[in-house]
Design a protein around this motif. Structure first.
Motif, PDB file in Angstrom:
ATOM      1  N   SER A  93     -10.514  10.243  21.496  1.00 58.59           N
ATOM      2  CA  SER A  93     -10.617   9.244  22.564  1.00 58.59           C
ATOM      3  C   SER A  93      -9.316   8.473  22.714  1.00 58.59           C
ATOM      4  O   SER A  93      -8.859   8.207  23.840  1.00 58.59           O
ATOM      5  N   GLU A  94      -8.689   8.115  21.605  1.00 57.96           N
ATOM      6  CA  GLU A  94      -7.415   7.396  21.680  1.00 57.96           C
ATOM      7  C   GLU A  94      -6.333   8.251  22.324  1.00 57.96           C
ATOM      8  O   GLU A  94      -5.549   7.759  23.153  1.00 57.96           O
ATOM      9  N   ALA A  95      -6.281   9.527  21.959  1.00 57.08           N
ATOM     10  CA  ALA A  95      -5.265  10.412  22.531  1.00 57.08           C
ATOM     11  C   ALA A  95      -5.494  10.627  24.022  1.00 57.08           C
ATOM     12  O   ALA A  95      -4.542  10.639  24.815  1.00 57.08           O
ATOM     13  N   ALA A  96      -6.761  10.765  24.426  1.00 65.50           N
ATOM     14  CA  ALA A  96      -7.066  10.973  25.844  1.00 65.50           C
ATOM     15  C   ALA A  96      -6.729   9.728  26.660  1.00 65.50           C
ATOM     16  O   ALA A  96      -6.156   9.818  27.757  1.00 65.50           O
ATOM     17  N   ARG A  97      -7.060   8.565  26.148  1.00 66.83           N
ATOM     18  CA  ARG A  97      -6.723   7.322  26.854  1.00 66.83           C
ATOM     19  C   ARG A  97      -5.210   7.148  26.945  1.00 66.83           C
ATOM     20  O   ARG A  97      -4.681   6.732  27.989  1.00 66.83           O
ATOM     21  N   ALA A  98      -4.512   7.467  25.864  1.00 67.43           N
ATOM     22  CA  ALA A  98      -3.049   7.342  25.873  1.00 67.43           C
ATOM     23  C   ALA A  98      -2.423   8.258  26.903  1.00 67.43           C
ATOM     24  O   ALA A  98      -1.353   7.951  27.448  1.00 67.43           O
ATOM     25  N   ALA A  99      -3.094   9.382  27.195  1.00 72.98           N
ATOM     26  CA  ALA A  99      -2.595  10.312  28.205  1.00 72.98           C
ATOM     27  C   ALA A  99      -3.001   9.908  29.617  1.00 72.98           C
ATOM     28  O   ALA A  99      -2.661  10.600  30.586  1.00 72.98           O
ATOM     29  N   GLY A 100      -3.730   8.803  29.750  1.00 78.80           N
ATOM     30  CA  GLY A 100      -4.064   8.281  31.070  1.00 78.80           C
ATOM     31  C   GLY A 100      -5.418   8.687  31.604  1.00 78.80           C
ATOM     32  O   GLY A 100      -5.708   8.464  32.787  1.00 78.80           O
ATOM     33  N   PHE A 101      -6.291   9.248  30.762  1.00 76.74           N
ATOM     34  CA  PHE A 101      -7.591   9.700  31.244  1.00 76.74           C
ATOM     35  C   PHE A 101      -8.657   8.637  31.011  1.00 76.74           C
ATOM     36  O   PHE A 101      -8.548   7.787  30.122  1.00 76.74           O
ATOM     37  N   ASP A 102      -9.703   8.703  31.826  1.00 73.46           N
ATOM     38  CA  ASP A 102     -10.791   7.732  31.801  1.00 73.46           C
ATOM     39  C   ASP A 102     -11.791   8.142  30.723  1.00 73.46           C
ATOM     40  O   ASP A 102     -12.548   9.104  30.902  1.00 73.46           O
ATOM     41  N   VAL A 103     -11.769   7.438  29.610  1.00 71.51           N
ATOM     42  CA  VAL A 103     -12.678   7.729  28.503  1.00 71.51           C
ATOM     43  C   VAL A 103     -13.559   6.507  28.276  1.00 71.51           C
ATOM     44  O   VAL A 103     -13.056   5.407  28.027  1.00 71.51           O
ATOM     45  N   ARG A 104     -14.865   6.712  28.356  1.00 71.22           N
ATOM     46  CA  ARG A 104     -15.798   5.610  28.229  1.00 71.22           C
ATOM     47  C   ARG A 104     -16.062   5.280  26.757  1.00 71.22           C
ATOM     48  O   ARG A 104     -15.936   6.126  25.879  1.00 71.22           O
ATOM     49  N   SER A 105     -16.485   4.051  26.510  1.00 71.40           N
ATOM     50  CA  SER A 105     -16.660   3.571  25.139  1.00 71.40           C
ATOM     51  C   SER A 105     -17.915   4.111  24.481  1.00 71.40           C
ATOM     52  O   SER A 105     -17.981   4.230  23.252  1.00 71.40           O
ATOM     53  N   THR A 106     -18.942   4.421  25.275  1.00 74.16           N
ATOM     54  CA  THR A 106     -20.194   4.935  24.728  1.00 74.16           C
ATOM     55  C   THR A 106     -20.681   6.100  25.577  1.00 74.16           C
ATOM     56  O   THR A 106     -20.354   6.202  26.773  1.00 74.16           O
ATOM     57  N   VAL A 107     -21.496   6.951  24.976  1.00 76.79           N
ATOM     58  CA  VAL A 107     -22.070   8.054  25.737  1.00 76.79           C
ATOM     59  C   VAL A 107     -23.038   7.530  26.783  1.00 76.79           C
ATOM     60  O   VAL A 107     -23.146   8.088  27.892  1.00 76.79           O
ATOM     61  N   ASP A 108     -23.730   6.414  26.484  1.00 71.94           N
ATOM     62  CA  ASP A 108     -24.639   5.824  27.473  1.00 71.94           C
ATOM     63  C   ASP A 108     -23.880   5.394  28.719  1.00 71.94           C
ATOM     64  O   ASP A 108     -24.353   5.582  29.853  1.00 71.94           O
ATOM     65  N   GLU A 109     -22.703   4.808  28.515  1.00 72.72           N
ATOM     66  CA  GLU A 109     -21.902   4.373  29.660  1.00 72.72           C
ATOM     67  C   GLU A 109     -21.467   5.562  30.503  1.00 72.72           C
ATOM     68  O   GLU A 109     -21.535   5.534  31.740  1.00 72.72           O
ATOM     69  N   ALA A 110     -21.022   6.640  29.833  1.00 74.96           N
ATOM     70  CA  ALA A 110     -20.539   7.814  30.558  1.00 74.96           C
ATOM     71  C   ALA A 110     -21.659   8.491  31.338  1.00 74.96           C
ATOM     72  O   ALA A 110     -21.516   8.807  32.528  1.00 74.96           O
ATOM     73  N   VAL A 111     -22.807   8.687  30.696  1.00 72.15           N
ATOM     74  CA  VAL A 111     -23.924   9.374  31.352  1.00 72.15           C
ATOM     75  C   VAL A 111     -24.569   8.476  32.403  1.00 72.15           C
ATOM     76  O   VAL A 111     -25.000   8.950  33.465  1.00 72.15           O
ATOM     77  N   GLY A 112     -24.629   7.176  32.133  1.00 73.94           N
ATOM     78  CA  GLY A 112     -25.158   6.256  33.137  1.00 73.94           C
ATOM     79  C   GLY A 112     -24.336   6.274  34.416  1.00 73.94           C
ATOM     80  O   GLY A 112     -24.884   6.239  35.517  1.00 73.94           O
ATOM     81  N   GLU A 113     -23.020   6.335  34.279  1.00 77.22           N
ATOM     82  CA  GLU A 113     -22.145   6.446  35.446  1.00 77.22           C
ATOM     83  C   GLU A 113     -22.395   7.756  36.186  1.00 77.22           C
ATOM     84  O   GLU A 113     -22.378   7.810  37.425  1.00 77.22           O
ATOM     85  N   ALA A 114     -22.648   8.813  35.424  1.00 83.28           N
ATOM     86  CA  ALA A 114     -22.939  10.106  36.055  1.00 83.28           C
ATOM     87  C   ALA A 114     -24.197  10.036  36.900  1.00 83.28           C
ATOM     88  O   ALA A 114     -24.257  10.577  38.010  1.00 83.28           O
ATOM     89  N   ALA A 115     -25.216   9.351  36.389  1.00 81.86           N
ATOM     90  CA  ALA A 115     -26.450   9.200  37.157  1.00 81.86           C
ATOM     91  C   ALA A 115     -26.204   8.406  38.433  1.00 81.86           C
ATOM     92  O   ALA A 115     -26.699   8.764  39.511  1.00 81.86           O
ATOM     93  N   ALA A 116     -25.417   7.329  38.328  1.00 78.21           N
ATOM     94  CA  ALA A 116     -25.157   6.480  39.487  1.00 78.21           C
ATOM     95  C   ALA A 116     -24.359   7.203  40.562  1.00 78.21           C
ATOM     96  O   ALA A 116     -24.562   6.964  41.756  1.00 78.21           O
ATOM     97  N   ARG A 117     -23.469   8.105  40.150  1.00 74.63           N
ATOM     98  CA  ARG A 117     -22.577   8.775  41.102  1.00 74.63           C
ATOM     99  C   ARG A 117     -22.984  10.212  41.390  1.00 74.63           C
ATOM    100  O   ARG A 117     -22.251  10.940  42.070  1.00 74.63           O
ATOM    101  N   GLU A 118     -24.145  10.639  40.893  1.00 77.90           N
ATOM    102  CA  GLU A 118     -24.624  12.012  41.073  1.00 77.90           C
ATOM    103  C   GLU A 118     -23.565  13.025  40.638  1.00 77.90           C
ATOM    104  O   GLU A 118     -23.303  14.025  41.312  1.00 77.90           O
ATOM    105  N   ALA A 119     -22.974  12.744  39.498  1.00 80.88           N
ATOM    106  CA  ALA A 119     -21.925  13.616  38.965  1.00 80.88           C
ATOM    107  C   ALA A 119     -22.535  14.833  38.274  1.00 80.88           C
ATOM    108  O   ALA A 119     -23.712  14.850  37.898  1.00 80.88           O
ATOM    109  N   LEU A 120     -21.715  15.850  38.102  1.00 79.54           N
ATOM    110  CA  LEU A 120     -22.065  17.005  37.292  1.00 79.54           C
ATOM    111  C   LEU A 120     -21.746  16.669  35.833  1.00 79.54           C
ATOM    112  O   LEU A 120     -20.605  16.352  35.499  1.00 79.54           O
TER     113      LEU A 120
END
Length: 323
Positions: free
Chosen positions: A37-64
């Motif tokens: 996660s630290e390496a991905a963030r350092a490279a400029g990518f959007d990495v969420r702090s928790t899996v709940d946050e990441a999956v919750g965003e997916a539900a809100a945005r109808e993401a794959l």
């Protein structure tokens, strides 16, 4: 373009995130690995702090949602998906397909799911080993079982194409049988070869050259990852190991009785030639009308014949086929 949420940011998941962003998709991810996660963030990518946050965003945005964790961790991720995004579009990049499909049916029955597996990798692991170009030109299985719906299948296939891969449609069972022979058995044989060579002591290892180094390359893969995929495909891998043992037994018998290995070596030469011939064969265009009720039959036949989907043109899948 549909947004993508990648759960697991190791070699494969991290490369999916990079390639999705390269293609212009909104994309974010999560990993339980602090270093990844630290390496991905350092490279400029959007990495969420928790899996709940990441999956919750997916539900809100109808993401794959892309499940990109080793097989033993799949159930835990799917429970989160079931809680926060039970009807989401869902795919995965796990190296076996039937166990994942069974887990999805058991834990997230409302998900719109099509399994996937990019046939690409390296012996190194983790975010730092990934690349946005890892899948360019690679085969990427997207499962087309009898109960797979066209909508999620096309969503998973479009992600694979956006990542630079070519889509190979097949069933979960046929996939698992095939990768047992060309992916999982090589890991077992590499482990045996590496251990056998090491048993020869320092002299043997000092004399090891290209054939030994090439044959043992994947033995350097993290043991837990190899165990997850090989043990997760136990029935198909047993068949492949039995086949290999039969061939080794025949070679041993011939060497002991006549001193000859001609049948073994010539069969190996023929197998290698068949592989290279398929890769270099002229390929002709095939078009599959996805509105046809028999479309999945046509797609499965395409995959069985070594074909691959290259792009979509409206409701038509443009593919090629060797021969």
């Amino acid at each position: 373009m549909r947004a993508v949420c990648v759960v697991g940011l190791g070699l494969i998941g991290g490369s999916v995130l990079r390639a999705a962003v390269r293609a212009g998709r909104p994309a974010w991810g999560f990993t339980s690995s602090t270093s990844d996660s630290e390496a991905a963030r350092a490279a400029g990518f959007d990495v969420r702090s928790t899996v709940d946050e990441a999956v919750g965003e997916a539900a809100a945005r109808e993401a794959l949602v892309v499940v990109a964790v080793p097989l033993p961790a799949v159930d835990e991720v799917l429970r989160t998906v079931a809680s926060l995004a039970p009807s989401c579009l869902l795919t995965d990049v796990v190296s076996v397909k039937q166990p994942v499909a069974e887990a999805v049916a058991r834990l997230v029955p409302g998900a719109r799911y099509a399994g996937g597996h990019p046939m690409q990798g390296r012996s190194e692991s983790g975010w730092v080993s990934g690349s946005e170009t890892l899948f360019d030109g690679a085969a990427w299985v997207v499962v087309a079982d009898e109960d797979t719906d066209l909508g999620p299948w096309r969503e998973a296939a479009e992600l694979a194409l956006d990542c630079g891969a070519h889509v190979v449609p097949t069933t979960a069972g046929e996939h698992d049988a095939a990768v047992a022979r060309v992916s999982h058995l090589p890991h077992v044989l590499a482990a045996v070869l590496a251990a056998t060579g090491a048993d020869g002591g320092p002299l043997a290892l000092a004399l090891a050259a290209g054939s030994f180094t090439d044959g043992t390359r994947v033995a350097g893969t993290r043991a837990d990852l190899v165990l997850a995929m090989c043990e997760g495909n136990r029935p198909a891998l047993l068949d492949a190991v039995d086949d290999a043992l039969g061939r080794l037994g025949a070679a041993r018998g011939a060497l002991a009785s006549t001193g000859g290995l001609a049948a073994t070596i010539r069969a190996g030469n023929a197998g290698r030639a068949e592989l290279m011939g398929l890769r270099s064969a002229e390929r002709g265009e095939v078009r599959v009308d996805l509105t046809d009720p028999e479309a999945f039959d046509d797609l499965r036949s395409l995959g069985a014949g070594g074909g691959r989907v290259l792009r979509f043109d409206g409701t038509v899948a443009i593919a090629d086929l060797p021969g």
